[in-house]
Structures are given as structure tokens and as C-alpha cells.
Design an enzyme around this catalytic site. Structure first.
Site, mmCIF file in Angstrom:
data_model
loop_
_atom_site.group_PDB
_atom_site.id
_atom_site.type_symbol
_atom_site.label_atom_id
_atom_site.label_comp_id
_atom_site.label_asym_id
_atom_site.label_seq_id
_atom_site.Cartn_x
_atom_site.Cartn_y
_atom_site.Cartn_z
ATOM 1 N N LYS A 70 1.449 4.411 -0.624
ATOM 2 C CA LYS A 70 0.315 5.157 -1.194
ATOM 3 C C LYS A 70 0.093 6.465 -0.435
ATOM 4 C CE LYS A 70 -2.180 1.100 -2.919
ATOM 5 N NZ LYS A 70 -3.395 0.266 -2.740
ATOM 6 N N ALA B 89 -4.158 2.499 2.357
ATOM 7 C CA ALA B 89 -4.642 1.143 2.647
ATOM 8 C C ALA B 89 -4.265 0.210 1.511
ATOM 9 C CB ALA B 89 -6.161 1.154 2.841
ATOM 10 N N ASP B 90 -4.053 -1.038 1.867
ATOM 11 C CA ASP B 90 -3.817 -2.051 0.855
ATOM 12 C C ASP B 90 -4.176 -3.413 1.440
ATOM 13 O OD1 ASP B 90 -2.549 -2.168 -1.984
ATOM 14 O OD2 ASP B 90 -1.861 -3.964 -0.964
ATOM 15 N N GLN B 91 -4.466 -4.343 0.563
ATOM 16 C CA GLN B 91 -4.817 -5.689 1.002
ATOM 17 C C GLN B 91 -4.127 -6.709 0.112
ATOM 18 O OE1 GLN B 91 -8.819 -7.582 0.282
ATOM 19 N NE2 GLN B 91 -8.968 -7.270 2.494
ATOM 20 N N ALA C 99 -3.829 -3.747 5.399
ATOM 21 C CA ALA C 99 -3.012 -2.746 6.069
ATOM 22 C C ALA C 99 -3.689 -1.389 6.018
ATOM 23 C CB ALA C 99 -1.639 -2.662 5.406
#
Length: 196
Positions: A55, A71-73, A108
Site C-alpha cells: 500500500k 498499514a494492514d491488519q 502491520a
């Protein structure tokens, strides 16, 4: 650093934007264009980190002189990754399956300096124990918390989702919402951005 680079949040998430606003820093948001499909054999932590970095990098050309936050989850339970349900029916099914279970959330965060190419990465692990939930409780929850369909695991912990949870084990309580702020503050300081 002589000049503070502008800060870009590479996310369309209203939850992450609200988290960053609470730090009182000036930033802009941009929606990344990156395929979020998990890869075969990839761990949840690896998926979260790859997506967060992807991203951030997808926005590098648009912001050649910036610090981009990616960011990612990813949620993990019963040997599988859980995404965002995106519909009430899928959220109901997901919450039935998660009732009484322990779920691992991998959040993250990546900070990309598009001038130097330097990238700082971190994955925060949060373990959540869900209460045993009845069908009625799940229905009432989703009626009162419609945004939960946009949350990994369908539990919006910063809202009414707190009533679904028995315990949260985490080194950063912000990570479960989607943005590990403790690590972000550290990364920003390394780039000459003092939050306080």
C-alpha cells in the site's frame, strides 16, 4: 533533517485516520491501489506486512517527497485468515464461528521515506478472547454497530465490540484498531518527526 517531509496516510480507513488525528500531527490521506488477496501458504503476519508495504509503495510515485504510512491488519483463528465480512450476513456467520475462540490479530505498520527509499516495518500481534455469544447477541450487536462489517473479524473493539470480548493481550492497545501508534511514533522520530 533540515526539512520535515509531509506525512501521508496510505489508507482509506476512517478508523486509522481518526487514530492518527489523535496524535495531533498534520497529514493527508490517499487511497492505495494494491491487491489485498492473501498468497497461498503465507502466514497472517506476512500477509499483513506485505499488504502494508504494498500500500505504501503504491503511493510512492504520487508522493515522491513524503513519508508514507502503510498499514494492514489480518485476523487469524482456527488455522485460517479472517478478512472483513463486508456484509451483515457474513459478519453474523463469522461471529458465530469466533464465539468463545481466541483470535490473533496481526497489525502491520510501514513508514516509507520516498526521498531516501528507507522503509521501517513492524507487525504487532494482539490476542483477543471472544465471549461465548448467542445468535440474539450477535444480531443486536450488528444492528447497533453497523461499521463492524468493515473490521477484520467483525469486532470493532473501540466501540460496542468491547462487549464481545473477554480479554485482550497486546503490547500496543492501538494496534487492534488498525494502527500500531507506539511503533509509528518511534519510526517518525527516526525520520526527524517529533510527535511531542
Amino acid at each position: 533533517m533540515s526539512m520535515k517531509l509531509p506525512l501521508v496516510l496510505g489508507s482509506s480507513s476512517v478508523f486509522r485516520r481518526a487514530q492518527l488525528e489523535r496524535l495531533g500531527v498534520v497529514f493527508q490521506t490517499a487511497s492505495p491501489d494494491f491487491d489485498e488477496t492473501p498468497l497461498a501458504g503465507e502466514t497472517a503476519a506476512d500477509t499483513a506486512l506485505r499488504l502494508a508495504e504494498g500500500k505504501a509503495r503504491s503511493l510512492a510515485a504520487a508522493f515522491p517527497q513524503a513519508l508514507i504510512i502503510g498499514a494492514d491488519q489480518v485476523a487469524w483463528c482456527q488455522n485460517r485468515q479472517l478478512g472483513k465480512p463486508m456484509s451483515v450476513a457474513k459478519a453474523q456467520q463469522m461471529l458465530h464461528e469466533l464465539s468463545g475462540q481466541e483470535i490473533e490479530f496481526y497489525s502491520a505498520i510501514v513508514l516509507l521515506n520516498t526521498v531516501t527509499g528507507r522503509i521501517c516495518c513492524h507487525v504487532d500481534k494482539t490476542v483477543v478472547k471472544m465471549r461465548s455469544l448467542s445468535s440474539e447477541q450477535i444480531c443486536r450487536y450488528l444492528e447497533r454497530e453497523p461499521d463492524a462489517v468493515y473490521c477484520a473479524g467483525a469486532a470493532k473493539s473501540e466501540g460496542l465490540g468491547a462487549a464481545l470480548l473477554e480479554r485482550i493481550d497486546s503490547s500496543d492497545p492501538n494496534a487492534l484498531i488498525g494502527l500500531p501508534l507506539f511503533k509509528l511514533v518511534e519510526f517518525l522520530a527516526e525520520e526527524g518527526w517529533a510527535v511531542v
